[in-house]
Design an enzyme around this catalytic site. Structure first.
Site, PDB file in Angstrom:
ATOM      1  CG  ASP A 103      38.792  96.254  76.451  1.00  0.00           C
ATOM      2  OD1 ASP A 103      39.436  95.257  76.053  1.00  0.00           O
ATOM      3  OD2 ASP A 103      37.796  96.713  75.864  1.00  0.00           O
TER       4      ASP A 103
HETATM    5  N1  URA Z   1      33.957  93.748  75.360  1.00  0.00           N
HETATM    6  C1  URA Z   1      34.747  94.851  75.242  1.00  0.00           C
HETATM    7  O1  URA Z   1      34.661  95.583  74.278  1.00  0.00           O
HETATM    8  N2  URA Z   1      35.621  95.103  76.236  1.00  0.00           N
HETATM    9  C2  URA Z   1      35.744  94.337  77.356  1.00  0.00           C
HETATM   10  O2  URA Z   1      36.547  94.648  78.243  1.00  0.00           O
HETATM   11  C3  URA Z   1      34.912  93.212  77.464  1.00  0.00           C
HETATM   12  C4  URA Z   1      34.035  92.935  76.443  1.00  0.00           C
END
Ligand code: URA
Length: 229
Positions: A103
């Protein structure tokens, strides 16, 4: 391999541009300028220099990037710059791609490669490649919460419970969680499913590779496949 082809394969531009760089004396090997684009060079262990910057030759490149917050892994980012802007042009030109996505606000280890078979091996759920996250939770971590994450929690849109492979509780609010799937927002959704909330998410490992302490935020390095799987 012809020197022009070496540069082309490593992402230094069109064949014509690579030829031009060599003819302009911008390319050296072992301290000597090479001016013949057709010269045959051995690529095994080759390190060539372009405009004074050394580049190891890799048939397929694998890169470990320490992703900062505020970058998107998508090729067509919407709100933030792409992680690709953190890499030099030759890596982008040769087509390396992030392996899975983090993310925008997640930091830590992002692997990128132009090796399609390796991409597949790292992201396919059946290959069970471990991803380790340091999760900072908003509320205190309880034993029940850990038990539920290990037993499996139901996430919207999933048919089966999704489990953490292992969990190490580090402090009252920080845990290390290993997962082998890569579902959308998986860690945040799993933590929400046990009535807590992720305040900070940082990936510290993928496969055998741990984010090195000496890789600063925003920096990258080449790694070998044997370090990863
Ligand atoms: N899980 C998440 O919620 N976000 C990420 O960036 C990676 C794994």
């Amino acid at each position: 391999m012809r020197l022009e082809q070496v540069l082309f394969s490593q992402g230094f531009g069109t064949r014509h541009e690579c030829r031009g760089m060599i003819l302009q004396s911008r390319v050296s090997i072992d301290g000597s300028v090479y001016q013949d684009p057709d010269e045959d060079v051995c690529v095994e262990g080759l390190v060539f220099t372009v405009d004074g910057k050394p580049w190891p030759y890799f048939e397929k490149a694998i890169v470990a990037l320490h992703k900062p917050s505020g970058y998107e892994c998508s090729q067509k980012p919407i709100h933030h710059p792409s992680v690709m802007t953190l890499l030099p042009a030759p890596l982008r030109v040769r087509g390396i791609q992030p392996v899975g996505r983090l993310d925008e606000d997640t930091t830590g280890l992002l692997i990128l490669t132009d090796d399609g078979a390796l991409q597949h091996r790292l992201i396919h759920p059946k290959k069970h490649v471990a991803k380790v996250y340091e999760v900072t939770c908003r509320h205190p971590i309880t034993e029940t919460m850990v038990e539920k994450l290990l037993a499996g929690v139901m996430l919207d849109g999933e048919k089966k419970p999704v489990k953490a492979d292992s969990i190490e509780v580090k402090t009252e609010s920080v845990l290390w969680m290993t997962i082998t799937q890569g579902k959308y927002h998986q860690v945040k959704r799993m933590i929400a499913a046990v009535s807590n909330r992720v305040d900070k998410l940082h990936r510290i490992g993928v496969g055998k590779y741990a984010l090195p302490d000496d890789l600063p935020v925003g920096e990258w390095r080449f790694i070998n496949v044997s370090e990863l799987v």
